[in-house]
Write an enzyme that holds these catalytic residues in place. Structure first.
Site, short mmCIF file in Angstrom:
data_model
loop_
_atom_site.label_atom_id
_atom_site.label_comp_id
_atom_site.label_asym_id
_atom_site.label_seq_id
_atom_site.Cartn_x
_atom_site.Cartn_y
_atom_site.Cartn_z
N TYR A 77 0.84 -1.21 0.00
CA TYR A 77 0.00 0.00 0.00
C TYR A 77 0.87 1.26 0.00
CZ TYR A 77 -3.74 3.25 0.87
OH TYR A 77 -4.62 4.29 0.74
N PHE A 129 -7.56 22.02 -24.93
CA PHE A 129 -7.84 20.59 -25.00
C PHE A 129 -9.04 20.33 -24.11
CE2 PHE A 129 -7.64 16.12 -23.87
CZ PHE A 129 -7.78 15.61 -25.15
N THR A 130 -9.88 19.39 -24.53
CA THR A 130 -11.19 19.19 -23.89
C THR A 130 -11.11 19.07 -22.37
OG1 THR A 130 -10.90 16.85 -24.39
CG2 THR A 130 -12.23 18.13 -25.94
N ASP A 220 1.62 20.66 -20.65
CA ASP A 220 0.92 19.39 -20.87
C ASP A 220 1.86 18.55 -21.73
OD1 ASP A 220 -0.54 17.26 -21.76
OD2 ASP A 220 -2.39 18.38 -22.04
N LYS A 263 -0.06 7.86 -23.31
CA LYS A 263 0.40 8.17 -24.67
C LYS A 263 1.90 7.87 -24.78
CE LYS A 263 -3.60 10.65 -24.51
NZ LYS A 263 -4.48 10.67 -23.33
N ARG A 387 -13.56 15.75 -33.84
CA ARG A 387 -12.85 16.83 -33.18
C ARG A 387 -13.32 18.14 -33.81
NH1 ARG A 387 -10.24 14.97 -28.46
NH2 ARG A 387 -12.47 15.14 -28.22
N PHE A 454 -18.81 15.06 -26.14
CA PHE A 454 -18.40 14.18 -27.24
C PHE A 454 -18.30 12.73 -26.81
CE2 PHE A 454 -14.04 13.62 -25.81
CZ PHE A 454 -13.85 14.72 -25.01
N1 PM9 Z 1 -6.35 12.56 -24.66
C1 PM9 Z 1 -7.11 11.55 -26.66
O1 PM9 Z 1 -7.72 10.64 -27.22
C2 PM9 Z 1 -8.03 10.72 -24.47
C3 PM9 Z 1 -9.31 11.26 -24.03
S1 PM9 Z 1 -9.98 12.70 -24.75
C4 PM9 Z 1 -10.65 12.16 -26.17
O2 PM9 Z 1 -6.43 12.40 -27.29
C5 PM9 Z 1 -3.88 15.81 -23.65
C6 PM9 Z 1 -3.11 16.58 -24.65
C7 PM9 Z 1 -4.59 14.69 -24.03
C8 PM9 Z 1 -5.36 13.97 -23.05
C9 PM9 Z 1 -6.16 12.88 -23.41
C10 PM9 Z 1 -5.34 14.45 -21.72
C11 PM9 Z 1 -6.12 13.76 -20.65
C12 PM9 Z 1 -4.61 15.56 -21.40
N2 PM9 Z 1 -3.92 16.22 -22.38
O3 PM9 Z 1 -7.14 10.81 -20.96
O4 PM9 Z 1 -7.11 11.69 -18.67
O5 PM9 Z 1 -4.56 14.29 -25.30
O6 PM9 Z 1 -5.22 10.33 -19.44
O7 PM9 Z 1 -5.50 12.57 -20.32
C13 PM9 Z 1 -7.13 11.64 -25.23
P1 PM9 Z 1 -6.30 11.27 -19.81
#
Ligand code: PM9
Length: 462
Positions: A77, A129-130, A220, A263, A387, A454
């Site tokens: 843990y 970014f979303t 980011d 990623k 997008r 979306f």
């Molecule tokens: N990106 C992508 O497919 C996954 C979900 S949104 C459709 O591109 C950036 C630049 C990203 C991102 C996620 C996140 C969030 C932050 N910044 O999905 O929570 O491209 O791990 O990261 C997606 P998490």
């Protein structure tokens, strides 16, 4: 007789050891599936998808070294040895001494937004970014896009369309005052702009300007490796530097970073919040126990942190990123044979089809990109993502749709997953939908969730 010039190709720096079967479905099957999914590719069951280009997020194939690392997961843990391995590599590659693990990127975005933002603040950034913007807004800030104008033009071939426009940034600082700007939010490459990078020169100029106003930069760094690759291959003076050296130079200008490890790190889950600021770190380390888990696992298993630590070593290998971006370039060059419009130059992680141009007979409130993504799935079982206006959501002040200039369908490449033959199938399907584009009708939104519509919004055919 003159010797013929022989082309020399590149190939992926790995061979395949494990395979996962996928299946092609009939058009009839896909018609039912997409209707059931409300014409939203996020709501399809993955069993019904043939080639899945929805996202590169957590969809990567891990290496044998990463899988071996999973077996030495320390599931204590507190104080797992994998946490310390990961922390050391975060220091080594990102140059940030303080680190908090999170279960994915948006958890880090949530914490950093809550820590740094006060109600009424402004966050300038190189396009939204979303999830990032939503967390900034939920913390009480207004996001201001200060990216260069070229980023909004899919035909502009400039090499660094992720750059910040210094004039726009200066104008904002003069208008609202530096005290209202806790940080500048910089992503690289810029996801919503088509995976477009910023240059080191631009980053240095932004740093200089912000430093003179005591404004910090936050990064980011989710796909920072791709940005480093573009700096190496496109910016003068960087050709001989390694990806790791360029990454370190980039991060040196930031007070901190957040990363979706799903990623660059080539894992299936994980996130990073890292900083040079001890006070911010202490707040984050305290917050993580409220929302994620103890500060030495942040919602992850020990084995996941081990795979991340190894992924950090692999992500800086030049051949890996060269092969990845090589796939995207190949996709683009094949699309060119059919004259299909997409965002230029090709970006790091995906091809972005220009739905506004392809379905130019549809007004933006009939959701051309959502429509095109559904049509592509119908044609071949290839899954991409909208997008455009759906992703942009509504203005929190007016409640109206935000109509972005870019209305795109993203076809994203999971790392080390698909071959050139998969790309050929996807390209041929796009070409076929493109040929038939005039017969395609738009969509009407019939269900809209409050946040990030979306993901879960539903549509019907007009
Ligand atoms: N990106 C992508 O497919 C996954 C979900 S949104 C459709 O591109 C950036 C630049 C990203 C991102 C996620 C996140 C969030 C932050 N910044 O999905 O929570 O491209 O791990 O990261 C997606 P998490």
């Amino acid at each position: 007789m003159a010797k013929k010039v022989i082309k020399r190709s590149w190939a992926e720096p790995f061979k395949i050891k494990v395979v996962e079967p996928i299946k092609m479905t009939t058009r009839e099957h896909r018609e039912k599936a997409i209707k059931t999914a409300g014409y939203n590719t996020f709501l399809l069951e993955s069993e019904d998808v043939y080639i899945d280009l929805l996202t590169d997020s957590g969809t990567n194939a891990m290496s044998d070294r990463q899988w071996a690392g999973m077996m030495v997961g320390d599931e204590a843990y507190a104080g797992s040895r994998n946490f310390y391995h990961l922390w050391n590599n975060v220091k080594k590659y990102y140059g940030m001494p303080y680190f908090v693990p999170t279960h994915q990127g948006r958890a880090a975005e949530h914490m950093i937004s809550q820590i740094l933002i006060k109600k009424g603040d402004y966050i300038p950034g190189n396009m939204y970014f979303t999830t990032t913007r939503l967390h900034q807004e939920l913390a009480g800030a207004t996001f201001i896009d200060v990216i260069v104008d070229e980023a909004h033009d899919p035909t502009n071939e400039k090499p660094f369309k992720g750059n910040i426009d210094l004039k726009k940034l200066k104008a904002l600082i003069n208008k609202v005052g530096a005290k209202k700007i806790p940080y500048v939010s910089i992503a690289g490459p810029v996801n919503m702009a088509g995976g477009q990078p910023f240059s080191m020169k631009n980053l240095k100029d932004v740093y200089k300007l912000c430093n003179s106003h005591k404004i910090k930069l936050w990064f980011d760094a989710t796909r920072a490796i791709e940005n480093a690759y573009f700096i190496k291959t496109r910016e003068r003076g960087y050709a001989k530097k390694t990806i790791a050296e360029i990454l370190k130079e980039m991060t040196s200008y930031f007070e901190g970073i957040w990363v979706s490890a799903k990623k660059d790190l080539m894992v299936n889950i994980g996130g990073i919040l890292a900083t040079k600021n001890k006070k911010v770190f202490e707040k984050a380390r305290n917050m993580v126990v409220v929302y994620e888990g103890l500060h030495t696992y942040g919602g992850l298993a020990g084995r996941d942190m081990e795979a991340m630590a190894i992924g950090l070593n692999e992500m800086v290998e030049y051949d890996n990123v060269r092969a990845r971006i090589g796939q995207v370039e190949y996709f683009g060059s094949e699309l060119d044979k059919y004259g299909v419009p997409y965002v230029r130059p090709v970006g790091g992680h995906a091809i972005f089809l220009d739905a506004k141009k392809i379905l130019s007979h549809l007004p933006q409130d009939q959701f051309p990109a959502q429509t095109l993504a559904a049509e592509l799935y119908l044609d071949s079982g290839v899954r991409g993502m909208e997008r455009g206006v759906v992703s942009a959501g509504r203005d929190p002040e007016t409640g109206e749709h935000r109509f972005p200039k870019l209305e795109l369908v993203r076809l994203t490449f999971p790392r080390r997953v698909y071959t050139q033959a998969h790309i050929d199938v996807a390209v041929e399907s796009i070409a076929s939908v493109y040929q038939n584009r005039k017969n395609i009708t738009g969509l009407k939104m019939i269900y809209e969730p409050e946040y990030l519509r979306f993901f879960q919004g539903r549509f019907k055919k007009l």
